[in-house]
Design a protein around this motif. Structure first.
Motif, PDB file in Angstrom:
ATOM      1  N   LEU A   1      44.312  49.241  36.167  1.00 18.35           N
ATOM      2  CA  LEU A   1      44.469  49.831  37.504  1.00 18.35           C
ATOM      3  C   LEU A   1      43.391  50.885  37.754  1.00 18.35           C
ATOM      4  CD1 LEU A   1      48.360  50.089  37.610  1.00 18.35           C
ATOM      5  CD2 LEU A   1      46.886  48.469  38.834  1.00 18.35           C
ATOM      6  N   VAL A   2      43.134  51.720  36.752  1.00 17.15           N
ATOM      7  CA  VAL A   2      42.114  52.766  36.903  1.00 17.15           C
ATOM      8  C   VAL A   2      40.743  52.137  37.159  1.00 17.15           C
ATOM      9  CG1 VAL A   2      40.858  54.566  35.673  1.00 17.15           C
ATOM     10  CG2 VAL A   2      43.351  54.464  35.515  1.00 17.15           C
ATOM     11  N   LEU A   3      40.418  51.110  36.374  1.00 17.19           N
ATOM     12  CA  LEU A   3      39.097  50.495  36.513  1.00 17.19           C
ATOM     13  C   LEU A   3      38.949  49.798  37.871  1.00 17.19           C
ATOM     14  CD1 LEU A   3      38.421  49.084  32.918  1.00 17.19           C
ATOM     15  CD2 LEU A   3      37.438  51.115  34.001  1.00 17.19           C
TER      16      LEU A   3
ATOM     17  N   VAL B   1      29.278  31.084  42.196  1.00 16.34           N
ATOM     18  CA  VAL B   1      30.208  30.010  42.511  1.00 16.34           C
ATOM     19  C   VAL B   1      31.181  30.440  43.592  1.00 16.34           C
ATOM     20  CG1 VAL B   1      31.934  28.455  41.562  1.00 16.34           C
ATOM     21  CG2 VAL B   1      30.030  29.208  40.146  1.00 16.34           C
ATOM     22  N   THR B   2      31.563  31.691  43.552  1.00 21.98           N
ATOM     23  CA  THR B   2      32.573  32.157  44.485  1.00 21.98           C
ATOM     24  C   THR B   2      32.299  33.602  44.879  1.00 21.98           C
ATOM     25  OG1 THR B   2      34.942  32.485  44.812  1.00 21.98           O
ATOM     26  CG2 THR B   2      34.127  32.815  42.605  1.00 21.98           C
ATOM     27  N   MET B   3      32.913  34.021  45.954  1.00 24.74           N
ATOM     28  CA  MET B   3      32.763  35.395  46.420  1.00 24.74           C
ATOM     29  C   MET B   3      33.518  36.323  45.471  1.00 24.74           C
ATOM     30  SD  MET B   3      31.401  36.428  49.309  1.00 24.74           S
ATOM     31  CE  MET B   3      31.404  37.731  50.501  1.00 24.74           C
ATOM     32  N   ILE B   4      32.862  37.402  45.070  1.00 27.56           N
ATOM     33  CA  ILE B   4      33.507  38.324  44.127  1.00 27.56           C
ATOM     34  C   ILE B   4      33.751  39.668  44.803  1.00 27.56           C
ATOM     35  CG2 ILE B   4      33.267  39.551  41.941  1.00 27.56           C
ATOM     36  CD1 ILE B   4      33.598  36.635  41.495  1.00 27.56           C
ATOM     37  N   TYR B   5      34.973  40.131  44.730  1.00 25.81           N
ATOM     38  CA  TYR B   5      35.322  41.468  45.215  1.00 25.81           C
ATOM     39  C   TYR B   5      35.608  42.356  44.009  1.00 25.81           C
ATOM     40  CZ  TYR B   5      35.912  38.913  49.565  1.00 25.81           C
ATOM     41  OH  TYR B   5      35.700  38.120  50.653  1.00 25.81           O
ATOM     42  N   TYR B   6      35.824  43.640  44.299  1.00 23.92           N
ATOM     43  CA  TYR B   6      36.050  44.575  43.183  1.00 23.92           C
ATOM     44  C   TYR B   6      37.261  44.196  42.348  1.00 23.92           C
ATOM     45  CZ  TYR B   6      39.832  46.543  45.943  1.00 23.92           C
ATOM     46  OH  TYR B   6      40.988  46.691  46.646  1.00 23.92           O
ATOM     47  N   ASP B   7      38.197  43.435  42.949  1.00 23.51           N
ATOM     48  CA  ASP B   7      39.414  43.102  42.194  1.00 23.51           C
ATOM     49  C   ASP B   7      39.546  41.613  41.870  1.00 23.51           C
ATOM     50  OD1 ASP B   7      39.805  42.204  44.711  1.00 23.51           O
ATOM     51  OD2 ASP B   7      41.792  43.084  45.000  1.00 23.51           O
TER      52      ASP B   7
END
Ligand SMILES: Nc1ncnc2c1ncn2[C@@H]1O[C@H](COP(=O)(O)OP(=O)(O)OP(=O)(O)O)[C@@H](O)[C@H]1O
Ligand SMILES: [Mg+2]
Lengths: 253, 346
Positions: free
Chosen positions: B162-164, B267-273
């Protein structure tokens, strides 16, 4: 006595407790360079607990000094290994799924990490001492016989070239011929100036080879002295050597 | 469904499966050496993917900030411990020594963001930057509680995750990123078009697995790590400390996660989570191997990838639901198998 070799290990008031029960109670012990010291005693006396504490594996109270350094609580195992202390534990702690040779090489891991590159020569040495291990170098350690396992534990400890070697019952369950071999090895290690702390059920052989002996009962040293004296001590003879130093009982113990 | 579509789905699923394999191997490795269930494995993936995307745009990645934070925390914690329990000097020296390489990695990443480099160089820099976090995280978070129960370690893992993720949101923002494939062309295998990027993913994953295998079978360090996983006490008696094994395990996990991140970003869209979901699938695959078997984890990961690819074709909206519910019977079967195993041992 003058001109004694330097102290490699000196412990004072060492106590090991499991919960409320003290398995080792305020023990004092000295080992000098090139000396073989033995601890004999009945089952449950606290011998294994004492060795584990001296190796930094068990928490304990009291003061221990290694190689003439400051006295205090024993440092962590890894520090002691780096200083040249090794323990062959009663439970052997081999790496079962790995080959005999890998087990041996790992015995030298700490020295290798600090730059030693004599592993092959050391391996050849160990195989010369224990030809059985050489024959089975590719075999998994977990499939070795009991005796071969002991040899492997000993060979692995030797690969680390310790200055102080603690052995917990190296002859346990071994055939007389191999026991002889192991005691010969202990003698040759002493000649190479390795100090040895030997815990043995086989009191006769241990007292014969050691310079100094301690008799441990219920967590305490009840007797100690040069082995030449201990061998003639009535109490030792009665309890550990059989009546009047007679022949060993038929089963070899 | 035609053979053509099936073929296409399989090659697509294999690519995801290869990525899950990497993550699953990292999770098994970390668990074997530290008993830590590495929930934050996915953060290595997101961090590396977003770092790589930012570097390509010649922007300074916020990952550097996170790494610097970890370095400062490491030094501060060691200093605090030194003041409380003594041994300040040795602790500080150890902390500074542990900070040298991460600092170098941060400097390297900063430098790389200033100059024009080929994409592959940025990819390497992103991997190095994220890799540097692994050992620091172990040192900071897990080493002080190395003797805690698996459950406590798991809870700590969730907290760290969660912190990261929050830190990721803070430095990367909520936006996603996607990178151009390193290799653009595609070829046809038996009539099925296979993107060269998929081939690159297969090849890289196979290479990583091969390197891990060679390291563990052929080098003394690798053997030492295996020994530590087999028998911790025996390993300690050889001078192989749990702390060393843990740091190396986390280094490897971070490297593997980062490589996965760089690959997946094309390959795919990457978000922070996004990493979390990928990590979760790696985790599920690792569970199929009982958290101990590397080959079974790999088989599980590839099966999972293919399953997911077909689920996406038939009902794309329910893709995740289908994948995770198909897992339930498999886990059920696995747990039966495990029980039988323990019964046998008794
Ligand atoms: N982990 C433990 N927890 C609780 N008690 C223990 C533990 N380990 C050993 N003991 C107890 O401590 C005492 C000393 O045990 P230890 O193993 O040191 O004896 P020993 O002299 O080595 O015996 P043996 O000759 O049978 O090997 C025994 O009474 C044993 O039951
Ligand atoms: Mg014992």
């Amino acid at each position: 006595m003058t001109g004694q070799p330097p102290l490699l290990l000196s412990c004072r008031g060492l106590t090991v407790s499991y919960g409320k029960m003290a398995a080792v109670r305020g023990v004092d012990l000295d080992i000098r360079q090139g000396e073989v010291v033995t601890i004999v005693g009945p089952n449950g006396a606290g011998k294994t607990s004492l060795l584990s504490a001296l190796m930094g594996l068990l928490p304990c109270t009291g003061a221990v000094s290694y190689f003439g350094g400051a006295a205090g609580a024993p440092p962590p195992v890894e520090t002691l290994v780096a200083q040249g202390v090794a323990l062959i534990p009663e439970t052997r702690e081999l790496f079962g799924p790995m080959s005999v040779e890998d087990n041996l090489r790992l015995g030298a891991f700490d020295r290798w990490r600090r730059g030693a590159r004599d592993l092959d020569a050391m391996l050849a040495d160990v195989y010369a001492t224990f030809p059985r291990l050489g024959e089975r170098r590719r075999q998994e350690a977990g499939t070795l016989s009991g005796g071969e396992r002991q040899m492997l534990a000993m060979g692995r400890a030797l690969m680390g070239r310790p200055r102080l070697l603690m052995m917990d019952e190296p002859s346990l369950g071994l055939a007389p011929l191999i026991i002889k071999e192991i005691f010969r090895l202990i003698a040759s290690l002493r000649e190479r100036n390795v100090a040895i702390l030997l815990v043995e059920q086989n009191a006769r052989a241990a007292l014969r080879i050691a310079d100094h002996g301690y008799v441990m009962e219920t967590g305490e040293f009840v007797l100690q002295g040069p082995t030449a004296d201990l061998i003639r001590n009535d109490r030792v003879i009665e309890t550990y050597l059989g009546i009047a130093g007679a022949e060993p009982p038929p089963d070899g113990r | 469904m035609s053979a053509f579509i099936a073929g296409y789905l399989v090659q697509d699923g294999l690519a995801s499966g290869a990525l899950y394999t990497l993550l699953a191997l990292a999770i098994v490795l970390v668990f074997a050496l530290t008993r830590v269930v590495l929930i934050p494995q996915g953060e290595f993936v997101s961090y590396a993917a977003l770092t790589y995307a930012l570097l390509i745009e010649r922007r300074t990645p916020g990952t550097i900030l996170i790494l610097l934070l970890l370095i400062v925390l490491t030094i501060a914690v060691e200093a605090g411990r030194g003041l409380l329990r003594g041994g300040l000097r040795t602790r500080l020296v150890a902390a500074l020594r542990a900070s040298v390489l991460p600092l170098a990695a941060a400097a390297l990443a900063y430098g790389a963001s200033l100059v024009a480099l080929p994409a592959i160089a940025y990819a390497l820099v992103a991997v190095v930057l994220v890799a540097a976090m692994g050992p620091l995280l172990y040192r900071l978070v897990y080493e002080p509680i190395a003797h805690a129960s698996v459950l406590v370690l798991l809870i700590v893992s969730v907290a760290l995750h969660l912190v990261l993720v929050e830190l990721g949101l803070f430095v990367f923002g909520p936006g996603g990123a996607r990178t151009e494939p390193l290799i653009g062309w595609s070829l046809s295998l038996g009539g099925v078009p296979v993107a060269a990027q998929s081939l690159a993913i297969y090849a890289t994953s196979a290479l990583v697995v091969l390197v891990l295998y060679v390291l563990s079978e052929r080098t003394l360090y690798g053997k030492a790590l295996r020994a530590a996983a087999i028998n911790a006490t025996g390993a300690r008696l050889m001078g192989i400390s749990a702390a060393m094994a843990g740091r190396i395990a986390f280094l490897l996990a971070a490297i593997i996660g980062a490589i996965t991140g760089v690959l997946v970003s094309s390959v795919t869209m990457i978000y922070y989570d996004t990493g979390f979901l990928l990590g979760l699938k790696g985790f599920v695959a690792a569970i199929m191997g009982g958290l101990i078997s590397y080959p079974l984890a790999a088989v599980g990961a590839i099966g999972l990838g293919v399953m997911e690819s077909f689920a996406a074709y038939f009902a794309s909206a329910f893709k995740e639901a289908i994948v995770f519910s198909l897992i339930i019977p498999i886990l059920f079967w696995r747990s039966l198998a495990t029980f039988r195993l323990t019964d046998d041992e008794e």
